[in-house]
Design a protein around this motif. Sequence first.
Motif, short mmCIF file in Angstrom:
data_model
loop_
_atom_site.label_atom_id
_atom_site.label_comp_id
_atom_site.label_asym_id
_atom_site.label_seq_id
_atom_site.Cartn_x
_atom_site.Cartn_y
_atom_site.Cartn_z
N PRO A 17 0.76 -1.24 -0.04
CA PRO A 17 0.03 -0.04 -0.02
C PRO A 17 0.89 1.23 -0.07
O PRO A 17 0.42 2.13 -0.51
CB PRO A 17 -0.93 -0.07 1.43
N ASP A 18 1.87 1.16 0.41
CA ASP A 18 2.79 2.50 0.58
C ASP A 18 3.77 2.76 -0.44
O ASP A 18 4.59 3.74 -0.43
CB ASP A 18 3.54 2.41 2.12
N ALA A 19 4.20 1.53 -1.38
CA ALA A 19 4.81 1.72 -2.51
C ALA A 19 4.30 2.78 -3.48
O ALA A 19 2.98 3.01 -3.63
CB ALA A 19 4.95 0.41 -3.18
N THR A 20 5.01 3.48 -4.16
CA THR A 20 4.66 4.24 -5.40
C THR A 20 4.28 3.78 -6.41
O THR A 20 4.88 2.84 -7.35
CB THR A 20 5.95 5.44 -5.85
N ALA A 21 2.92 3.81 -6.89
CA ALA A 21 2.20 3.28 -8.01
C ALA A 21 2.50 4.19 -9.53
O ALA A 21 2.76 3.74 -10.40
CB ALA A 21 0.89 3.15 -7.64
N VAL A 22 2.14 5.39 -9.00
CA VAL A 22 2.29 6.39 -10.35
C VAL A 22 3.12 7.80 -10.03
O VAL A 22 2.92 8.09 -8.54
CB VAL A 22 0.57 6.82 -10.73
N ARG A 23 3.96 8.00 -10.89
CA ARG A 23 4.87 9.24 -10.40
C ARG A 23 4.75 10.28 -11.83
O ARG A 23 4.60 9.90 -12.83
CB ARG A 23 6.25 8.73 -10.34
N THR A 24 4.50 11.79 -11.52
CA THR A 24 4.60 12.58 -12.45
C THR A 24 5.67 13.60 -12.00
O THR A 24 6.29 13.56 -10.90
CB THR A 24 3.38 13.27 -12.55
N SER A 25 5.81 14.79 -12.55
CA SER A 25 6.91 15.64 -12.30
C SER A 25 6.53 16.64 -11.18
O SER A 25 7.13 17.02 -10.37
CB SER A 25 7.33 16.70 -13.39
N GLY A 26 4.95 16.27 -11.08
CA GLY A 26 4.50 17.35 -9.79
C GLY A 26 4.09 16.59 -8.53
O GLY A 26 4.01 17.35 -7.45
N ARG A 27 3.62 15.01 -8.63
CA ARG A 27 3.36 14.53 -7.62
C ARG A 27 3.39 13.05 -7.72
O ARG A 27 3.75 12.75 -8.75
CB ARG A 27 1.78 14.85 -7.08
N SER A 28 2.94 12.14 -6.67
CA SER A 28 3.17 10.79 -7.01
C SER A 28 1.98 10.18 -6.05
O SER A 28 1.26 10.86 -5.06
CB SER A 28 4.23 10.06 -6.51
N TRP A 29 1.68 9.06 -6.33
CA TRP A 29 0.47 8.23 -5.62
C TRP A 29 0.98 7.00 -5.22
O TRP A 29 1.62 6.22 -6.01
CB TRP A 29 -0.69 7.98 -6.77
N THR A 30 0.83 6.57 -3.97
CA THR A 30 1.02 5.30 -3.33
C THR A 30 -0.05 4.28 -3.97
O THR A 30 -1.12 4.73 -4.62
CB THR A 30 0.98 5.17 -2.03
N TYR A 31 0.26 2.93 -3.87
CA TYR A 31 -0.76 1.89 -4.07
C TYR A 31 -2.10 2.31 -3.53
O TYR A 31 -3.08 2.04 -4.07
CB TYR A 31 -0.35 0.70 -3.95
N ALA A 32 -2.07 2.34 -2.24
CA ALA A 32 -3.33 2.71 -1.50
C ALA A 32 -4.03 4.00 -1.83
O ALA A 32 -5.30 3.91 -2.26
CB ALA A 32 -2.88 2.96 0.20
N GLU A 33 -3.25 5.21 -2.30
CA GLU A 33 -3.82 6.16 -2.95
C GLU A 33 -4.66 6.03 -4.23
O GLU A 33 -5.88 6.28 -4.53
CB GLU A 33 -3.12 7.35 -2.98
N PHE A 34 -3.78 5.30 -5.22
CA PHE A 34 -4.42 5.15 -6.33
C PHE A 34 -5.35 4.15 -6.59
O PHE A 34 -6.32 4.12 -7.41
CB PHE A 34 -3.02 4.55 -7.34
N GLY A 35 -5.13 3.17 -5.63
CA GLY A 35 -6.30 2.12 -5.52
C GLY A 35 -7.60 2.59 -5.08
O GLY A 35 -8.69 2.42 -5.60
N ARG A 36 -7.48 3.63 -4.24
CA ARG A 36 -8.87 4.25 -3.75
C ARG A 36 -9.51 5.13 -4.85
O ARG A 36 -10.48 5.28 -4.83
CB ARG A 36 -8.66 5.16 -2.49
N THR A 37 -8.41 5.85 -5.39
CA THR A 37 -8.96 6.55 -6.61
C THR A 37 -9.83 5.86 -7.59
O THR A 37 -10.80 6.33 -8.06
CB THR A 37 -7.87 7.50 -7.04
N THR A 38 -8.94 4.98 -8.27
CA THR A 38 -9.60 4.09 -9.05
C THR A 38 -10.89 3.19 -8.76
O THR A 38 -11.89 2.99 -9.54
CB THR A 38 -8.56 3.09 -9.82
#
Length: 502
Positions: A17-38
């Motif tokens: 859950p705490d690993a980085t799933a998505v990264r841009t030049s402005g921010r990143s999402w952990t697996y937990a965050e990206f999981g909730r969003t999707t």
Amino acid sequence: MTPTVCDLFERQVRERPDATAVRTSGRSWTYAEFGRTTARLAARLRRGGAGPGGIVGLVAPRGPQALTGIVAILRSGAACLPLDPDDPPLRNREILDGTRCRQVLVAAPAGWLPGAQLIDDPTLEDEEEAPPVAPDPLDLAYAITTSGSTGRPKVVGVPHEGLSNLVMASIEDLDLVRPDDVMLWTLAVTVDSTMHDVLMPLCCGGCVAVPDPGELPAAGMLRAVRALGATVLEIPAAVLGPYGGSLLPRLAEAGVRLVITGGSQLDGPGLADADPLVVRNGYGPTETSVAPLWYRCDKSTPRWVPIGRPIRGVRAYVLDEELNPVPDGAAGQLYIAGAGLARGYLGLPGRTAAAFLPDPFSDVPGRRMYATGDRVRRQPDGEYVFLGRADDQVKVSGFRVEIGEVEHALRGCPGVADAAVLLRRDAPGGAALVAFLAGTPLPDEEISDRLRDRLPRHMVPRFHVWLDRLPLNRPGKIDRAALAEMPFAETRADRRRTDDVT
């Protein structure tokens, strides 16, 4: 049963859950965050009727919104149909209507899509997460549009079985991605390789790096790699072949361990000279789940790079016109069978039946094979070599000419970085082979003389057109349609030749 990409992603959300799933030049999402969003967006889609057997459109450019949309659609149980927001609305509308698509996700409001769901809709924060839907392996995972010879776009429907088989082979057999990898997303949303490139890391705990919007030329790729810490990326073969010799060492210095390529024949030197960076060449039509054959470049790799051998669960046949196997070393058409086959062309049963034939070599009734239209030969070591498209053959003075052979010879000339050859019927003096070249211009007579040392006279192009670079289309292949419309003047390639072309 092979898990679907949805199953594999859910596992990463639970275990990392705490690993980085998505990264841009402005921010990143952990697996937990990206999981909730999707999950919230998937729940909204399901409330609107999305689920297994259905298709949801996605109109968004490459970016974090598009990635959210892809994963959310899959988690809803539906299939994802990506469309380019820059394409004519009439064409996109025709595709949506033809696939009976009733829901569409958009990155920005579009007047021609009233009622479409915004991916970044702030009201999604109040959406209750629902238990994930588990699609069946035979349910569609995505649908990709390809041009149709009748003027109507074809839509290829690919089931979860083929996508999952490719992803699992990529992780466990091919070493295309590891949990500590950062995969740079380089292709357009509407290219089928995007499904592989963005879902593969999310299925093993890796990270997807999303570059800033806009085109991504070679120099832009290098900047994005450095800015986002990418270790893996895909570069179209039309770019890697002519420019890999200079680009790969710089990518290796920036920390890239692997370059994936494909989309067209890989033809270029020095593809194994940037240790420890490795180049993997993937081959496959959209109808066979992105790339069912793979080749690893090494020091012995010829400039005309093989397309490799089938991955797990996939069978490849080289057959003659009577569908009989040809011996190793002989040329024939390539047919693909097994786990990677698409369902077919949605809404076009006749076209599907013509391309997806009964598999005469399978003991299981109902199994099919796809006729690729590609001419290949199988080498004694089991590797397959691409020889050209069956429809790339033209006749010059009554002789059959393989366009790919002429292009390969041109790329071997000093100063020629890349080449494309077309039969132009509007050429001065009548139909002729025209070479479009990128690199350092040479005298036309010198090129023609060099080609005559390697090719029969009728295969030497009559005209040469030098460009700063060859145009590429959206999937990263040479844009032959643009070259066919490009004006050119008579050159000194060989004015003495008046070959008839039929």
